[in-house]
Design a protein around this motif. Structure first.
Motif, PDB file in Angstrom:
ATOM      1  N   HIS A 302      63.254  46.296  27.903  1.00  0.00           N
ATOM      2  CA  HIS A 302      63.803  47.245  29.285  1.00  0.00           C
ATOM      3  C   HIS A 302      64.029  48.454  28.905  1.00  0.00           C
ATOM      4  O   HIS A 302      64.434  49.394  29.982  1.00  0.00           O
ATOM      5  CB  HIS A 302      65.251  46.656  29.669  1.00  0.00           C
ATOM      6  CG  HIS A 302      65.048  45.429  30.622  1.00  0.00           C
ATOM      7  ND1 HIS A 302      64.935  45.588  32.073  1.00  0.00           N
ATOM      8  CD2 HIS A 302      64.854  44.145  30.364  1.00  0.00           C
ATOM      9  CE1 HIS A 302      64.663  44.440  32.568  1.00  0.00           C
ATOM     10  NE2 HIS A 302      64.543  43.305  31.791  1.00  0.00           N
ATOM     11  N   GLU A 303      63.918  49.023  27.529  1.00  0.00           N
ATOM     12  CA  GLU A 303      63.903  50.617  27.278  1.00  0.00           C
ATOM     13  C   GLU A 303      62.301  51.042  27.375  1.00  0.00           C
ATOM     14  O   GLU A 303      61.751  51.348  26.652  1.00  0.00           O
ATOM     15  CB  GLU A 303      64.527  50.835  25.743  1.00  0.00           C
ATOM     16  CG  GLU A 303      65.956  50.700  25.960  1.00  0.00           C
ATOM     17  CD  GLU A 303      66.580  49.545  26.001  1.00  0.00           C
ATOM     18  OE1 GLU A 303      67.430  49.493  26.890  1.00  0.00           O
ATOM     19  OE2 GLU A 303      66.351  48.542  25.157  1.00  0.00           O
ATOM     20  N   LYS A 309      61.865  51.479  36.142  1.00  0.00           N
ATOM     21  CA  LYS A 309      61.522  51.718  37.586  1.00  0.00           C
ATOM     22  C   LYS A 309      61.665  50.338  38.504  1.00  0.00           C
ATOM     23  O   LYS A 309      62.367  50.666  39.776  1.00  0.00           O
ATOM     24  CB  LYS A 309      59.935  52.105  37.590  1.00  0.00           C
ATOM     25  CG  LYS A 309      59.705  53.654  37.304  1.00  0.00           C
ATOM     26  CD  LYS A 309      58.068  53.749  37.466  1.00  0.00           C
ATOM     27  CE  LYS A 309      57.735  55.080  37.465  1.00  0.00           C
ATOM     28  NZ  LYS A 309      58.195  55.873  36.397  1.00  0.00           N
ATOM     29  N   MET A 310      61.814  49.423  37.942  1.00  0.00           N
ATOM     30  CA  MET A 310      61.980  48.226  38.681  1.00  0.00           C
ATOM     31  C   MET A 310      63.257  47.588  38.623  1.00  0.00           C
ATOM     32  O   MET A 310      63.909  47.325  39.989  1.00  0.00           O
ATOM     33  CB  MET A 310      61.184  46.965  38.412  1.00  0.00           C
ATOM     34  CG  MET A 310      59.560  47.411  38.165  1.00  0.00           C
ATOM     35  SD  MET A 310      58.854  47.522  39.692  1.00  0.00           S
ATOM     36  CE  MET A 310      58.292  49.312  39.616  1.00  0.00           C
ATOM     37  N   TYR A 311      64.199  48.001  37.582  1.00  0.00           N
ATOM     38  CA  TYR A 311      65.286  47.032  37.451  1.00  0.00           C
ATOM     39  C   TYR A 311      66.751  48.045  37.718  1.00  0.00           C
ATOM     40  O   TYR A 311      67.823  47.681  37.401  1.00  0.00           O
ATOM     41  CB  TYR A 311      65.547  46.322  36.328  1.00  0.00           C
ATOM     42  CG  TYR A 311      64.550  44.968  36.390  1.00  0.00           C
ATOM     43  CD1 TYR A 311      65.162  43.878  36.815  1.00  0.00           C
ATOM     44  CD2 TYR A 311      63.005  45.019  35.735  1.00  0.00           C
ATOM     45  CE1 TYR A 311      64.255  42.763  37.184  1.00  0.00           C
ATOM     46  CE2 TYR A 311      62.466  43.895  35.692  1.00  0.00           C
ATOM     47  CZ  TYR A 311      62.838  42.695  36.788  1.00  0.00           C
ATOM     48  OH  TYR A 311      61.969  41.758  36.699  1.00  0.00           O
ATOM     49  N   TYR A 487      70.996  49.915  41.980  1.00  0.00           N
ATOM     50  CA  TYR A 487      70.034  51.181  42.196  1.00  0.00           C
ATOM     51  C   TYR A 487      68.524  50.428  41.863  1.00  0.00           C
ATOM     52  O   TYR A 487      67.492  51.357  41.662  1.00  0.00           O
ATOM     53  CB  TYR A 487      70.391  52.027  40.881  1.00  0.00           C
ATOM     54  CG  TYR A 487      71.742  52.620  40.945  1.00  0.00           C
ATOM     55  CD1 TYR A 487      71.942  53.572  41.898  1.00  0.00           C
ATOM     56  CD2 TYR A 487      72.846  51.902  40.244  1.00  0.00           C
ATOM     57  CE1 TYR A 487      73.097  54.347  42.065  1.00  0.00           C
ATOM     58  CE2 TYR A 487      73.920  52.638  40.501  1.00  0.00           C
ATOM     59  CZ  TYR A 487      74.318  53.683  41.268  1.00  0.00           C
ATOM     60  OH  TYR A 487      75.613  54.284  41.608  1.00  0.00           O
ATOM     61  N   ALA A 488      68.375  49.211  41.815  1.00  0.00           N
ATOM     62  CA  ALA A 488      66.923  48.639  41.730  1.00  0.00           C
ATOM     63  C   ALA A 488      66.025  49.195  42.776  1.00  0.00           C
ATOM     64  O   ALA A 488      66.385  49.314  43.935  1.00  0.00           O
ATOM     65  CB  ALA A 488      66.929  47.216  41.286  1.00  0.00           C
ATOM     66  N   ASN A 489      64.746  48.828  42.529  1.00  0.00           N
ATOM     67  CA  ASN A 489      63.573  49.179  43.575  1.00  0.00           C
ATOM     68  C   ASN A 489      63.475  48.023  44.419  1.00  0.00           C
ATOM     69  O   ASN A 489      62.885  47.190  44.328  1.00  0.00           O
ATOM     70  CB  ASN A 489      62.414  49.649  42.826  1.00  0.00           C
ATOM     71  CG  ASN A 489      61.150  50.249  43.846  1.00  0.00           C
ATOM     72  OD1 ASN A 489      61.351  49.751  45.107  1.00  0.00           O
ATOM     73  ND2 ASN A 489      60.583  51.032  43.350  1.00  0.00           N
ATOM     74  N   SER A 490      64.399  48.308  45.692  1.00  0.00           N
ATOM     75  CA  SER A 490      64.406  47.181  46.721  1.00  0.00           C
ATOM     76  C   SER A 490      63.227  46.723  47.314  1.00  0.00           C
ATOM     77  O   SER A 490      62.847  45.601  47.824  1.00  0.00           O
ATOM     78  CB  SER A 490      65.117  47.362  47.761  1.00  0.00           C
ATOM     79  OG  SER A 490      64.875  48.705  48.576  1.00  0.00           O
ATOM     80  N   LEU A 491      62.169  47.564  47.273  1.00  0.00           N
ATOM     81  CA  LEU A 491      60.858  47.363  47.816  1.00  0.00           C
ATOM     82  C   LEU A 491      60.143  46.175  47.169  1.00  0.00           C
ATOM     83  O   LEU A 491      59.154  45.366  47.734  1.00  0.00           O
ATOM     84  CB  LEU A 491      59.870  48.645  47.783  1.00  0.00           C
ATOM     85  CG  LEU A 491      60.133  49.658  48.698  1.00  0.00           C
ATOM     86  CD1 LEU A 491      59.283  51.025  48.705  1.00  0.00           C
ATOM     87  CD2 LEU A 491      59.903  49.115  50.232  1.00  0.00           C
ATOM     88  N   GLY A 493      61.432  43.420  45.635  1.00  0.00           N
ATOM     89  CA  GLY A 493      62.094  42.195  45.299  1.00  0.00           C
ATOM     90  C   GLY A 493      62.714  42.217  44.066  1.00  0.00           C
ATOM     91  O   GLY A 493      63.150  40.750  43.637  1.00  0.00           O
ATOM     92  N   PHE A 494      62.945  42.954  43.161  1.00  0.00           N
ATOM     93  CA  PHE A 494      63.833  42.890  41.875  1.00  0.00           C
ATOM     94  C   PHE A 494      65.127  42.521  42.084  1.00  0.00           C
ATOM     95  O   PHE A 494      65.928  42.707  41.164  1.00  0.00           O
ATOM     96  CB  PHE A 494      63.383  43.944  41.027  1.00  0.00           C
ATOM     97  CG  PHE A 494      61.891  43.768  40.665  1.00  0.00           C
ATOM     98  CD1 PHE A 494      61.472  42.616  39.721  1.00  0.00           C
ATOM     99  CD2 PHE A 494      60.883  44.617  41.225  1.00  0.00           C
ATOM    100  CE1 PHE A 494      60.280  42.621  39.260  1.00  0.00           C
ATOM    101  CE2 PHE A 494      59.510  44.315  40.823  1.00  0.00           C
ATOM    102  CZ  PHE A 494      59.205  43.701  39.850  1.00  0.00           C
TER     103      PHE A 494
END
Length: 495
Positions: A302-303, A309-311, A487-491, A493-494
């Motif tokens: 995750h680094e 960008k996703m999580y 703050y995840a990218n809701s677009l 689905g994460f």
């Protein structure tokens, strides 16, 4: 976790067997309904296993699509891709199959493949605003990647670290919080932690200074950092923290704050998912700068730019600071060491061992880590692989890395003079788990992961003259009412 899941699945299936149904299709439908409820309740392991039973009885596009979604929630992107492919093969008009496949490809950084699937959805469902938004967002990412690739040949292009001028950032008179003049002190760190606990931010000037100093320091480190723990001295190894700042503070309350007599190693995945990743990473950076030879940090999967960008980490940094700072974190994470070797006997990495035989410690030392994680090779395996109970190797359900068995671990440890491997990367009910006859251990330090897993966290302690791992489990502590993935990218689905 597996034993608990198996018991729940068995109980559900026993209750279904008591009912009468007309053939396998009706039985599969009943199992699917039970699985759907477990999915709704966020018990994804049970949901996935029940979908599997239903698929064996009567496979359908919907069942494969549902299991793909459960796998996505479990971050098993390779398995999700396979299920999405199966769903589309059964029913080429099944729109959710394309959605699932696109989401898995997004998580794996395969943006062009994801874009093709979103484009297919938009063609079929022209009035679907959600599909259109996903397509356009993915298209932006693909275009940005193309732009960055085009300018990457420009060797004169400067990094954020090279262009950053901290002297031009003013500190307003109204700012109330710790001031960082030159070097970090323990007094600064204690004040910083209290500032974060009160849900306030460090001033941007000082945050950038810490990040720049950290960047310049980690660039000097080797890919594999070697640590010597003296006889009788304690050393602590922690696993994933994932932005759970208040649980990080609890580790220090339980086990003592970092110091020259109380060293720590944090084994990757400091950020993402948890919504206090900024506070978490700056706390760690501060202790690394304060105690450079007694506080250690390994890179996790995750680094990386794609995961951030996703999580949520990129979104959190942009919300709390700026895009420029987010870009600098991306540059900095590329310089984090990939693994550590303690007393020449304990090998510590985030993911695990290798797809290929014959990898040596010298091979690891030679890895060029200053990059985003690749899909293959030593660096990929160190960040992504997982142990399995059976011998040999298997394809990873994550879609990258591999699953390695006890024979692989035994052979590698013997060849490299290692007593055991410590890795993280997986949630465990007690916060830790022993694998491979005690030659591999998982440690995970984010209790009640994502506020839903009800797992304990744990950390490992050893001493220089007794390398036998001792595990300390601990429970989650309260945190402010900001949910994980805020703050995840809701677009995509994460969250």
């Amino acid at each position: 976790m597996a034993g608990i899941t198996d018991d729940i699945v068995a109980t559900v299936l026993e209750s279904i067997e008591e009912k009468k149904f007309d053939g396998d299709e009706q039985k599969a439908e009943l199992i699917k309904k039970e699985a759907n409820q477990f999915f709704k309740d966020q018990v994804y392991d049970v949901a996935a296993d029940l979908y599997s039973v239903a698929i064996e009885l009567h496979p359908s596009a919907i069942l494969y699509g549902n299991r793909a979604q459960a796998y996505l929630k479990k971050e098993l992107y390779g398995a999700a891709l396979e299920d999405a492919d199966n769903a589309i093969a059964i029913d080429p008009s099944y729109v959710k199959g394309f959605y699932r496949r696109a989401t898995a490809n997004m998580a794996l950084g395969r943006f062009r493949k994801a874009l093709a699937d979103y484009q297919a959805v938009v063609k079929v469902a022209q009035k679907d605003l959600d599909a259109k938004a996903k397509f356009e967002e993915c298209q932006k990412i693909v275009r940005r990647q193309a732009f960055l690739a085009a300018i990457s040949v420009d060797h004169d292009k400067k990094t954020v670290a090279e262009t950053l001028d901290i002297s031009k950032i003013a500190v307003e008179d109204a700012y109330e919080g710790p001031h960082l003049e030159d070097k970090i002190t323990i007094e600064f760190m204690m004040e910083l932690i209290q500032k974060f606990k009160s849900q306030k931010l460090l001033h941007k000037k000082y945050a950038f200074k810490m990040l720049l100093d950290f960047y310049n320091y980690v660039k000097t480190l080797p890919t594999m950092v070697e640590i010597t723990v003296p006889a009788g001295k304690k050393f602590t190894i922690c696993g994933d923290v994932h932005g759970q700042f208040y649980d990080l503070c609890n580790i220090f309350e339980i086990n003592g704050y970092p110091s020259e007599t109380n060293p720590y190693l944090f084994n990757g995945d400091f950020v993402d998912r948890g919504s206090f990743s900024v506070e978490t990473i700056f706390t760690m950076i501060g202790f690394k700068l304060l105690y450079p030879h007694h506080f250690f940090m390994s890179r996790g999967n995750h680094e990386s730019d794609v995961m951030n960008k996703m999580y949520g980490f990129e979104g959190e940094v942009k919300s709390k600071y700026t895009q420029q700072m987010s870009d600098m974190f991306t540059e900095t994470f590329c310089w984090l060491p990939l693994c550590h070797l303690i007393n020449e006997k304990i090998f510590v990495c985030h993911g695990g061992l290798f797809k290929e035989d014959g990898v040596t410690l010298d091979d690891i030392r030679k890895v060029d880590r200053n990059r985003q994680p690749p899909d293959e090779g030593i660096m990929c395996d160190l960040l992504w692989s997982d142990p399995q109970p059976i011998s040999g190797r298997s394809a990873s359900k994550r879609g990258v890395g591999c699953q390695f068995g006890p024979d692989v671990t035994s052979k590698w440890c013997e060849a490299n003079g290692i007593e055991y491997v410590v890795r993280s990367h997986e949630v465990k009910p007690e916060g830790y788990e022993m694998h491979h006859n005690g030659q591999c251990f998982t440690v995970f330090s984010a209790p009640n992961y994502c506020d839903q897993m009800n797992n304990k966290g744990a950390f490992i302690t050893i001493t220089g003259d007794n390398l036998t791992p001792r595990f300390t489990p601990f429970d989650a502590v309260p945190h402010p009412k900001l949910p994980p993935m805020a703050y995840a990218n809701s677009l995509f689905g994460f969250n």
